[in-house]
Write a protein that holds these residues in place. Structure first.
Motif, short mmCIF file in Angstrom:
data_model
loop_
_atom_site.label_atom_id
_atom_site.label_comp_id
_atom_site.label_asym_id
_atom_site.label_seq_id
_atom_site.Cartn_x
_atom_site.Cartn_y
_atom_site.Cartn_z
N PRO A 145 0.83 -1.21 0.00
CA PRO A 145 0.00 0.00 0.00
C PRO A 145 0.86 1.25 0.00
CG PRO A 145 -0.08 -1.08 2.13
CD PRO A 145 0.67 -1.99 1.22
N ARG A 146 0.44 2.22 -0.79
CA ARG A 146 1.15 3.50 -0.83
C ARG A 146 0.73 4.33 0.36
NH1 ARG A 146 -0.19 5.28 -6.80
NH2 ARG A 146 -1.42 6.66 -5.53
N SER A 158 -0.93 7.00 2.45
CA SER A 158 -2.19 7.68 2.17
C SER A 158 -2.00 9.19 2.11
CB SER A 158 -3.20 7.33 3.26
OG SER A 158 -4.41 8.01 3.04
N ARG A 218 -4.64 11.12 2.35
CA ARG A 218 -5.82 11.65 3.03
C ARG A 218 -5.49 12.56 4.21
NH1 ARG A 218 -10.54 7.61 4.10
NH2 ARG A 218 -10.38 7.63 1.85
#
Length: 153
Positions: free
Chosen positions: A106-107, A109, A111
């Motif tokens: 997973p990169r 985030s 957000r």
């Protein structure tokens, strides 16, 4: 070897040189769990430590030697049997072992960073609006009629 192998054990062990347990099960019309059970029992009866060793013992045993392998024994035994517990290819690097590739990691985030940027922009806009309104009130206060200004007594 103390016990003679049953026909089903011999057939499952022989097919394990070129097929997986699931393929053998489909071919013979039995569960792959049953295939695994037959092969484990055959390996135990032959006194071998793995499927590969059991297949080698079968090729050397005159009792089974003529009927054991439908393929060249040396070609089938160069690689581990599918599902063999001693087979290390399942734990190898998936890109080199031919296994399915794992999804990319997973990169990080974006957000939290975006939330902070939007919160800062919202705060600046709010401060700007409040300062404009308060400045307008201060500028327009002297122009208001005296009756419009309420004072506390």
């Amino acid at each position: 070897m103390t016990d003679r192998l049953t026909d089903r054990q011999l057939e499952c062990l022989r097919l394990s040189a070129t097929m997986t347990d699931k393929d053998i099960g489909r071919h013979l019309g039995i569960s792959h769990h049953t295939v695994n059970l037959h092969i484990r029992e055959a390996v135990r009866r032959l006194g071998a430590s793995s499927r590969k060793a059991a297949l080698r013992r079968l090729t050397c045993d005159p009792l089974y030697g003529s009927e054991v392998m439908a393929v060249r024994p040396d070609a089938a035994l160069d690689r581990p049997a599918p599902g063999d517990p001693d087979d290390d290819t399942e734990n190898a690097n998936p890109t080199t072992a031919g296994a399915w590739l794992l999804p990319p990691p997973p990169r990080p985030s974006l957000r939290p960073g975006l939330i902070l940027v939007f919160a800062a922009v919202a705060a600046l806009i709010t401060v700007g609006i409040v300062s404009v309104v308060s400045g307008a009130v201060v500028a327009l206060a002297p122009l208001a009629p005296p009756a419009a200004i309420l004072t506390q007594d």
